[in-house]
Structure formats: C-alpha cells, structure tokens
Design an enzyme around this catalytic site. Structure first.
Site, mmCIF file in Angstrom:
data_model
loop_
_atom_site.group_PDB
_atom_site.id
_atom_site.type_symbol
_atom_site.label_atom_id
_atom_site.label_comp_id
_atom_site.label_asym_id
_atom_site.label_seq_id
_atom_site.Cartn_x
_atom_site.Cartn_y
_atom_site.Cartn_z
ATOM 1 N N SER A 117 0.819 -1.227 0.000
ATOM 2 C CA SER A 117 0.000 0.000 0.000
ATOM 3 C C SER A 117 0.847 1.268 0.000
ATOM 4 O O SER A 117 0.315 2.372 0.062
ATOM 5 C CB SER A 117 -0.938 -0.002 1.213
ATOM 6 O OG SER A 117 -0.212 -0.227 2.400
ATOM 7 N N ASN A 134 -2.711 -2.761 12.761
ATOM 8 C CA ASN A 134 -4.166 -2.569 12.666
ATOM 9 C C ASN A 134 -4.626 -1.320 13.419
ATOM 10 O O ASN A 134 -5.409 -0.519 12.905
ATOM 11 C CB ASN A 134 -4.910 -3.799 13.192
ATOM 12 C CG ASN A 134 -4.622 -5.031 12.356
ATOM 13 O OD1 ASN A 134 -3.975 -4.936 11.317
ATOM 14 N ND2 ASN A 134 -5.079 -6.185 12.814
ATOM 15 N N THR A 183 -40.158 26.974 -10.856
ATOM 16 C CA THR A 183 -40.433 25.572 -10.533
ATOM 17 C C THR A 183 -40.569 24.892 -11.876
ATOM 18 O O THR A 183 -41.046 25.507 -12.847
ATOM 19 C CB THR A 183 -41.730 25.396 -9.718
ATOM 20 O OG1 THR A 183 -42.824 25.858 -10.503
ATOM 21 C CG2 THR A 183 -41.693 26.181 -8.408
ATOM 22 N N HIS A 184 -40.118 23.641 -11.962
ATOM 23 C CA HIS A 184 -40.103 22.901 -13.234
ATOM 24 C C HIS A 184 -39.313 23.658 -14.314
ATOM 25 O O HIS A 184 -39.596 23.504 -15.507
ATOM 26 C CB HIS A 184 -41.524 22.643 -13.751
ATOM 27 C CG HIS A 184 -42.471 22.151 -12.699
ATOM 28 N ND1 HIS A 184 -42.614 20.832 -12.383
ATOM 29 C CD2 HIS A 184 -43.293 22.831 -11.847
ATOM 30 C CE1 HIS A 184 -43.507 20.700 -11.403
ATOM 31 N NE2 HIS A 184 -43.923 21.894 -11.048
ATOM 32 N N SER A 216 -13.085 27.680 -27.126
ATOM 33 C CA SER A 216 -13.201 26.520 -28.003
ATOM 34 C C SER A 216 -12.047 26.558 -28.999
ATOM 35 O O SER A 216 -11.616 27.631 -29.418
ATOM 36 C CB SER A 216 -14.530 26.585 -28.749
ATOM 37 O OG SER A 216 -14.462 25.820 -29.933
ATOM 38 N N LYS A 242 -16.759 31.364 -28.578
ATOM 39 C CA LYS A 242 -17.204 30.638 -27.395
ATOM 40 C C LYS A 242 -16.488 31.050 -26.115
ATOM 41 O O LYS A 242 -15.301 31.321 -26.094
ATOM 42 C CB LYS A 242 -16.972 29.133 -27.595
ATOM 43 C CG LYS A 242 -17.834 28.564 -28.669
ATOM 44 C CD LYS A 242 -19.206 28.207 -28.154
ATOM 45 C CE LYS A 242 -19.233 26.722 -27.929
ATOM 46 N NZ LYS A 242 -20.470 26.267 -27.373
ATOM 47 N N ASN A 292 -16.869 29.208 -22.519
ATOM 48 C CA ASN A 292 -17.602 28.081 -21.934
ATOM 49 C C ASN A 292 -17.459 28.011 -20.411
ATOM 50 O O ASN A 292 -16.405 28.338 -19.868
ATOM 51 C CB ASN A 292 -17.092 26.769 -22.535
ATOM 52 C CG ASN A 292 -17.365 26.689 -24.025
ATOM 53 O OD1 ASN A 292 -18.358 27.246 -24.501
ATOM 54 N ND2 ASN A 292 -16.485 26.028 -24.748
ATOM 55 N N GLU A 313 -19.072 22.937 -15.227
ATOM 56 C CA GLU A 313 -19.367 21.608 -15.784
ATOM 57 C C GLU A 313 -18.494 20.540 -15.141
ATOM 58 O O GLU A 313 -18.949 19.431 -14.851
ATOM 59 C CB GLU A 313 -19.159 21.617 -17.303
ATOM 60 C CG GLU A 313 -20.232 22.429 -18.031
ATOM 61 C CD GLU A 313 -19.927 22.669 -19.505
ATOM 62 O OE1 GLU A 313 -19.020 22.019 -20.058
ATOM 63 O OE2 GLU A 313 -20.598 23.535 -20.101
ATOM 64 N N TYR A 322 -10.143 -6.692 12.038
ATOM 65 C CA TYR A 322 -9.481 -6.180 10.839
ATOM 66 C C TYR A 322 -9.443 -7.223 9.725
ATOM 67 O O TYR A 322 -9.205 -8.398 9.961
ATOM 68 C CB TYR A 322 -8.044 -5.736 11.167
ATOM 69 C CG TYR A 322 -7.314 -5.247 9.933
ATOM 70 C CD1 TYR A 322 -7.461 -3.936 9.497
ATOM 71 C CD2 TYR A 322 -6.525 -6.111 9.166
ATOM 72 C CE1 TYR A 322 -6.838 -3.493 8.336
ATOM 73 C CE2 TYR A 322 -5.892 -5.674 8.012
ATOM 74 C CZ TYR A 322 -6.051 -4.362 7.605
ATOM 75 O OH TYR A 322 -5.441 -3.925 6.466
ATOM 76 N N GLN A 341 -7.939 -1.997 3.501
ATOM 77 C CA GLN A 341 -6.902 -1.192 2.852
ATOM 78 C C GLN A 341 -7.499 -0.420 1.673
ATOM 79 O O GLN A 341 -6.961 0.600 1.255
ATOM 80 C CB GLN A 341 -5.782 -2.122 2.385
ATOM 81 C CG GLN A 341 -4.638 -1.434 1.712
ATOM 82 C CD GLN A 341 -3.422 -2.340 1.610
ATOM 83 O OE1 GLN A 341 -2.770 -2.614 2.602
ATOM 84 N NE2 GLN A 341 -3.130 -2.810 0.415
ATOM 85 N N LYS A 370 -8.508 3.651 1.283
ATOM 86 C CA LYS A 370 -7.643 4.822 1.164
ATOM 87 C C LYS A 370 -7.695 5.568 -0.160
ATOM 88 O O LYS A 370 -7.971 6.769 -0.184
ATOM 89 C CB LYS A 370 -6.202 4.428 1.483
ATOM 90 C CG LYS A 370 -6.081 4.030 2.947
ATOM 91 C CD LYS A 370 -4.733 3.563 3.353
ATOM 92 C CE LYS A 370 -4.850 2.936 4.720
ATOM 93 N NZ LYS A 370 -5.754 1.739 4.750
#
Ligand code: ARG
Length: 462
Positions: free
Chosen positions: A23, A110, A155-156, A277, A283, A285, A290, A317, A322, A325
């Site tokens: 690890s 452990n 709304t909606h 772009s 553009k 963006n 996003e 354990y 492990q 992580k």
C-alpha cells in the site's frame, strides 16, 4: 522487499503478491500522521514505564529526523517498503539501531493504520470546513449586495414567482450551512483514539490509552478494541457529507451554466474562470461549473465503494479495509478542489441585473399576486385562480403582460379590479409583500442576513 513479518515464512513472497498487497504507493500520503502517532505512542510507553526515557528520546529523535528528511526531499519514500509503517520503522532502525526495534511495542499495524487514517481525515475535515466557510462568506456578501436584484423564481424550470438574487443565493447558503454543521458533527463523533487497541484484543502491556489520546488531541480513547481496528464509519460519514457538498455544488453549477447561457444571460463568468473553443472563436464556456458537476460522480463512487467494501467484513481487521484509502484520498482532493474553484468562480462572476429583472417581469410571475388581489377583495381563491387564468390567456393572445392591460380590459374579465391592481402586481410589490421569515421580502431578508452575520461571527470567534 522490506516487510515487518518475515519470521514464520520459509519462502520469499511472490513478486506479484507483494505488489498486490503493498500500500506504500498511496499510504505514504500520511507519513506525517504515522510519525506523529509513533511519537505519541513512545511518549506514552515511557510514561507508563514500558520504555526508558533514554529509549524514548532516541526513538523520538530518530522519528523527527525521518520526518525532517522526508519533508526536505532527502529521504525518498520508495516502493521497496510494503507500507508507510514499514518504511518508518525500517528507517528508524537504520538510523538509531536496535533501540528502534522497540517502537512497535504494544502496537499492531491494525490500530496504527486506524489511527493514521483518522488523523489524516480529521485534518482534512478541518480543511474542508474552512473551504465551506469561505464559500459561505462569499454567499453572504452576494446576499447583502443583492436584496433588490430581481429575478424570476422557477419551478419545473418554468417561471413561477419573482424573487431576488439574494433570496436565491440564500437557498444555497442554508445548504452549505448544513454541510458545515455536518462536518462538525462528524468530527466530534470520530474524535476518539484507536491506538492501544493492538491487533484486535488490546495488549498485555499497561498502556495509558488516555494519555495517548490526549497527546493526539482526541476527546478520549475508543472503548472497544475490536471496533477500533475495524471501524470505518467515520470515513463513510465523511464521504457522505462530501457527497452532499458535491450534490449542492453540482446543482449550483447547473444553475450557473443555465444563467450563463446565451439564452438566459443572467450572469457572465469572469474570463479567468471560463474557457474557449479550439474551433469556435466566439465561445466562452463554463467548463469549471461543468467539471464540478461532472466530478460529483467520483465522490459518490468513493462513498458507494467503501459502503460496499465494508458490508461483508466480519470483525475485526481484514485486508479489504486497505481499500478505504485511494478513493477517500481522491474524494478529499476532489471536494477541496471543487470548493476552492467554485468559490472563486462565483465571487468573480458579473450579474446582468437588467436582464434578470426583465425576465422576472415576463412569464406572468405576478399571476399569483393578481389572484391574491381578488381574494383580498372577497373573491374565493378557486374563482380568483380561474379569473387570472382568463387574464393570462387574454395576454398570451395579445402578446402582452398583465401590467400592459388597461383597467377596462381588466374589468371586462372581472369588475372587482381597480386602479391599485397595477401597484399590487408590480415586481417590487410582489417581492416586498412576501415578508414572512424565509421569504424574499426586504424585511424578511434583512432578518435572515442578520442571523447569518451572527452565524459567521460566531464561527470566526470560536
Ligand atoms: N496497509 C494496511 C491497511 O491499509 C495496514 C494494516 C495492515 N495490517 C495487517 N494485519 N496486514 O489496512
């Protein structure tokens, strides 16, 4: 291949097995916490008469030397060690000789790894809290600056009733205040020290677990050694809180993207937080929003992954743990990065107030207020609703708004309407009349802003 456990083996570990098991590539991230835990452990061992003061001093000096050299880059953490615990112990023994072999007295990897992971996530929770708090302060400023910046409430995704930008931002303020308080709760619940639990059944040494806990700033020691080495609830809780933060950031990002679109133009993102772009020169963006929206999936994935990992593990354990992580580290980096960038993005964006206000005036956002006007003049609400429906139809046909209708036109549909209808359905009045706590009216907003001001002060002075 440096391992801590060769004694009972007669063969070398297969190379593939070694790599699969190791690890170090990721747990090296908490070398500081591992060394800090070891220093507390030997301090406790000496205070409990298990090590001499001289042994303790030599070990602590050695550990501090390792820490300094790793920080300076002169000692590299390499994959010749199985994990960070082996790396530190082997280097200690190289440095100070046989006395270094006493470090692991009364300890197992452990309880050691349980401690390291707790120390690490505890530090990260503090950092995430402070990033959420920075965002909260930016939101507070946006609220203070925009109590009369009108915009449509939806709304909606259909225009519903007019609100203010302060009110809309205030919704996110509440979400991030809850996120902050969730992080505080988790911190308090997790802040118990597992060290001294041994492999699973405690140890035969007279360890002073209270002392270790207080040396490491824990509220106290954990109360069951089997639970201590196999508890990952705090990681699950933290990832759940992070998932909720990301969900909030993602919803907010979605709104930023909509508001920043050519069709809406409610806001303009700063050039520093936008991208272009490669083909379309015009553009600009909203990539940051996003990406924040997109990265939410990674954090959910970490939560789902650890929940799944933990669900079938018998006490105590097991090596499955492990797997707690890598995804957790990734989720931590993701949530921190997203919070920081999002805060920068919204503190630099420009509001296009005339466009927002104009949009609030269109789309019959004042229709409910026209109905309420009739109700206040004795018309039952259901009838009022029907009458205003007719008004809306009439306006749609003529392509005008309710404010453009003449009083004669109003009266033709209902004689109840008088000259004061115009005042009643004006944008200002539609908002200012909504004045119960939590609503967008100026008095209600002022009350909430004052509460938030105190909330921020309390955190700053805590
Ligand atoms: N790398 C291990 C982990 O992350 C450390 C604990 C190892 N304990 C053991 N019994 N093999 O969980």
């Amino acid at each position: 291949m440096a391992q801590l456990w060769g004694g009972r083996f007669t063969k070398e570990t297969d190379k593939l097995v070694y790599n699969f098991n190791a690890s170090i590539s990721f747990d090296q991230k908490f070398y500081r916490q591992d060394i800090r835990g070891s220093i507390a452990h030997v301090t406790m061992l000496a205070a409990s008469g298990i090590l001499t003061d001289s042994e303790k001093d030599q070990i602590i000096n050695g550990l501090q030397g390792i820490l300094a050299d790793v920080e300076a880059g002169t000692l590299k953490i390499t994959d010749t060690y199985e994990d960070i615990h082996s790396f530190v112990e082997a280097n200690l023994i190289d440095r100070i000789g046989d006395v270094g072999k006493k470090l692991h007295t009364g300890r197992s990897r452990n309880d050691q790894v349980a401690l390291d992971m707790k120390l690490y996530t505890r530090d990260e929770i503090i950092e995430v809290k402070s990033l959420v708090f920075s965002l909260i302060k930016v939101l507070h400023q946006l609220m203070k600056d925009n109590t009369d910046t009108y915009m449509p409430g939806f709304t909606h995704l259909q225009k519903a009733q007019p609100v203010t930008f302060a009110h809309h931002i205030g919704a996110y303020m509440e979400m991030f205040k809850r996120d902050y308080s969730r992080l505080c709760d988790i911190f308090d619940r997790m802040n118990y020290c597992p060290l001294g639990s041994g492999a699973l059944a405690g140890t035969t040494y007279p360890l002073d677990r209270e002392l270790t806990a207080s040396l490491l700033d824990f509220t106290g020691p954990t109360l069951n050694s089997m639970d201590s080495v196999s508890d990952r609830d705090y990681i699950i809780e933290m990832l759940s809180a992070f998932s909720t933060i990301m969900m909030h950031l993602s919803r907010f990002s979605e709104e930023i993207i909509i508001w920043n679109s050519n069709e809406y133009q409610f806001i303009e993102l700063d050039d520093a937080y936008s991208t272009g772009s490669s083909i379309m020169p015009q553009k600009k963006n909203p990539d940051i929003a996003e990406l924040v929206r997109g990265k939410t999936g990674r954090v959910y994935a970490a939560l789902t992954s650890i929940l799944t990992t933990m669900k079938g593990i018998p006490l105590a354990y097991n090596k499955d743990m492990q797997e707690d992580k890598e995804l957790t580290f990734d989720a931590i980096d993701t949530v921190k990065g997203c919070l920081a960038l999002f805060t920068g993005m919204i503190s630099t964006m420009k509001l296009n107030m005339p466009v927002m206000e104009k949009s609030a005036m269109n789309g019959f956002t004042n229709a409910t207020d026209a109905a309420d006007y009739l109700v206040n003049h004795g018309v039952p609400f259901r009838d009022a609703h029907g009458i205003v429906g007719q008004l809306v139809l009439y306006c749609l046909d003529k392509n005008i708004s309710l404010l453009d209708m003449s009083l004669e036109e109003y009266k033709a549909i209902s004689p109840v309407f008088e000259e004061d209808i115009y005042q009643t359905i004006s944008l200002e009045e539609c908002v200012s009349k909504r004045n119960t706590i939590g609503a967008p009216g100026a008095n209600a907003m002022a009350q909430v802003i004052a509460i938030n001001e105190q909330y921020i002060k309390d955190i700053e002075t805590a």
